[in-house]
Design a protein around this motif. Structure first.
Motif, PDB file in Angstrom:
ATOM      1  N   VAL A 146      -2.683   2.314   0.786  1.00 38.17           N
ATOM      2  CA  VAL A 146      -1.768   2.086   1.903  1.00 38.17           C
ATOM      3  C   VAL A 146      -2.492   2.488   3.175  1.00 38.17           C
ATOM      4  O   VAL A 146      -3.041   3.585   3.265  1.00 38.17           O
ATOM      5  CB  VAL A 146      -0.466   2.908   1.762  1.00 38.17           C
ATOM      6  CG1 VAL A 146       0.382   2.776   3.025  1.00 38.17           C
ATOM      7  CG2 VAL A 146       0.327   2.481   0.536  1.00 38.17           C
ATOM      8  N   GLU A 190      -1.760  -2.184  -0.841  1.00 37.41           N
ATOM      9  CA  GLU A 190      -0.419  -2.540  -1.307  1.00 37.41           C
ATOM     10  C   GLU A 190       0.529  -2.807  -0.160  1.00 37.41           C
ATOM     11  O   GLU A 190       1.454  -3.606  -0.276  1.00 37.41           O
ATOM     12  CB  GLU A 190       0.122  -1.397  -2.179  1.00 37.41           C
ATOM     13  CG  GLU A 190       1.513  -1.637  -2.753  1.00 37.41           C
ATOM     14  CD  GLU A 190       1.952  -0.518  -3.680  1.00 37.41           C
ATOM     15  OE1 GLU A 190       3.170  -0.381  -3.901  1.00 37.41           O
ATOM     16  OE2 GLU A 190       1.082   0.221  -4.181  1.00 37.41           O
ATOM     17  N   ASN A 191       0.326  -2.110   0.965  1.00 37.21           N
ATOM     18  CA  ASN A 191       1.247  -2.233   2.089  1.00 37.21           C
ATOM     19  C   ASN A 191       0.486  -2.067   3.387  1.00 37.21           C
ATOM     20  O   ASN A 191      -0.316  -1.143   3.535  1.00 37.21           O
ATOM     21  CB  ASN A 191       2.352  -1.174   1.985  1.00 37.21           C
ATOM     22  CG  ASN A 191       3.509  -1.446   2.931  1.00 37.21           C
ATOM     23  OD1 ASN A 191       3.400  -2.255   3.843  1.00 37.21           O
ATOM     24  ND2 ASN A 191       4.633  -0.774   2.708  1.00 37.21           N
ATOM     25  N   ALA A 202       5.609   4.863   3.881  1.00 32.49           N
ATOM     26  CA  ALA A 202       5.436   4.050   2.675  1.00 32.49           C
ATOM     27  C   ALA A 202       4.824   4.862   1.544  1.00 32.49           C
ATOM     28  O   ALA A 202       5.247   4.779   0.385  1.00 32.49           O
ATOM     29  CB  ALA A 202       4.569   2.833   2.986  1.00 32.49           C
ATOM     30  N   GLN A 208       4.599   4.411  -2.474  1.00 31.16           N
ATOM     31  CA  GLN A 208       3.702   3.267  -2.601  1.00 31.16           C
ATOM     32  C   GLN A 208       2.247   3.725  -2.563  1.00 31.16           C
ATOM     33  O   GLN A 208       1.874   4.606  -1.803  1.00 31.16           O
ATOM     34  CB  GLN A 208       3.969   2.265  -1.477  1.00 31.16           C
ATOM     35  CG  GLN A 208       5.354   1.650  -1.528  1.00 31.16           C
ATOM     36  CD  GLN A 208       5.588   0.661  -0.398  1.00 31.16           C
ATOM     37  OE1 GLN A 208       5.050   0.796   0.681  1.00 31.16           O
ATOM     38  NE2 GLN A 208       6.406  -0.342  -0.658  1.00 31.16           N
TER      39      GLN A 208
END
Length: 335
Positions: A146, A190-191, A202, A208
């Protein structure tokens, strides 16, 4: 890193403080990056008190927080900001190119107008279950990442550049191999939240990713936060990482329009004073004042900091090659 004396700045502050400077505005707007909220919540009242004591004037400091590049775009579109305290030179250069900030902004204060700095480190979950040690581990198939969007966040551009500089060193400048490495790292993300605070949320709140890439100071602040202390996060400091200097500048066009140049300049100079440098170090920034550097030497782990401009050329060239539309970042994300 060599740390030079900032005595000239203190002399200039003293000259302003002893004068009868009269501000033509009673407010100042500072635009900063997402994760500087707590920092300026502490710094701003100190400056308000300092300005009152030295000039007899009351001043109100308003704050704006967002991704560094988003802030620059808002200013370009007309937002009336007096000073910027950004985390990336390219965002100030975007204002220079449009005549909003003067060309000589970096020469106005010591250390290229960067009173403090940081680097990119890795925040992992309790026990470091993926055994993350260095940039190499971030491209493994079993690792998800992330970090914020490099298009809108200076923090994320440093994460990207940290990976690029590591690969540049690993592959002796072989650009094909460097691109492959950085492309693999981006594919593991992932984000991509818009800003750094969104990336923290996140990872830390929403669970995440295996690794959060963000500034060292932000990760240290996360560990100190009561909200996250029970999660057992750990900071992994790679052997080498990117030098992340945090540039500051008066927004000349706005300061001249609003009559805020004197107070805007004094605010930025205030960031170099010993008390403020100590306060900044309390928020886990690496600072410039030699005495404070010595005081905090045991606090910050050794890491070889690589200056992007010494490897990749000036910031304008870095921006054009990597972050402009259809540049390398876009090409790698499109793969």
């Amino acid at each position: 890193m060599n740390v030079k004396s900032t005595a000239g700045v203190f002399t200039l502050i003293a000259a302003i403080s002893s004068s009868t400077v009269m501000a033509q505005t009673s407010s100042l707007l500072n635009a900063s990056f997402d994760v500087a909220r707590e920092t300026f919540a502490a710094v701003n009242p100190k400056f308000v008190e300092h300005w009152q004591q030295q000039t007899g004037q009351s001043i109100k400091i308003d704050q704006s927080f967002a991704g560094s590049s988003r802030q620059a775009q808002d200013i370009i579109q007309g937002k009336k900001v007096d000073v910027v305290t950004f985390n990336q030179v390219t965002d100030i250069e975007a204002l220079v190119e449009r005549g909003i900030v003067a060309e000589d902004w970096a020469q106005r204060l010591p250390h290229n107008s960067s009173p403090y700095y940081s680097t990119i480190t890795f925040l992992v979950r309790e026990g470091n279950p993926k055994n993350i040690k260095d940039w190499d581990d971030l491209v493994r198939d079993d690792v998800s990442l992330v970090f914020s969007n490099p298009k809108t966040s200076g923090n994320a551009r440093y994460s990207y550049l940290g990976a690029w500089l590591f690969a540049h060193q690993k592959f002796n400048g072989d650009e094909a191999k460097i691109r492959e490495f950085v492309g693999q790292l981006l594919a593991n993300v992932e984000n991509f939240p818009t800003g750094s605070r969104g990336a923290t949320v996140a990872f830390a709140q929403n669970g995440q990713g295996d690794v959060l890439l963000t500034f060292e100071f932000e990760e240290r602040n996360i560990l100190a936060s009561p909200e996250f202390q029970d999660q057992g996060f750990e900071i992994i400091v790679p052997p080498s990482s990117v030098l992340a200097e945090f540039p500051v500048a008066v927004v000349d066009k706005v300061a001249d329009e609003r009559g805020s140049r004197d107070v805007a300049t004094a605010f930025l100079q205030f960031l170099y004073t010993p008390d403020t440098q100590r306060l900044l170090s309390d928020f886990n920034y690496r600072v410039r004042d030699p005495a404070i550097v010595q005081e905090t030497a045991a606090t910050f782990p050794d890491v070889a900091l690589i200056n992007p401009t010494e490897v990749l050329g000036p910031w304008r060239a870095i921006q054009a090659k990597h972050f402009a539309t259809d540049a390398v970042l876009d090409q790698l994300q499109a793969q």
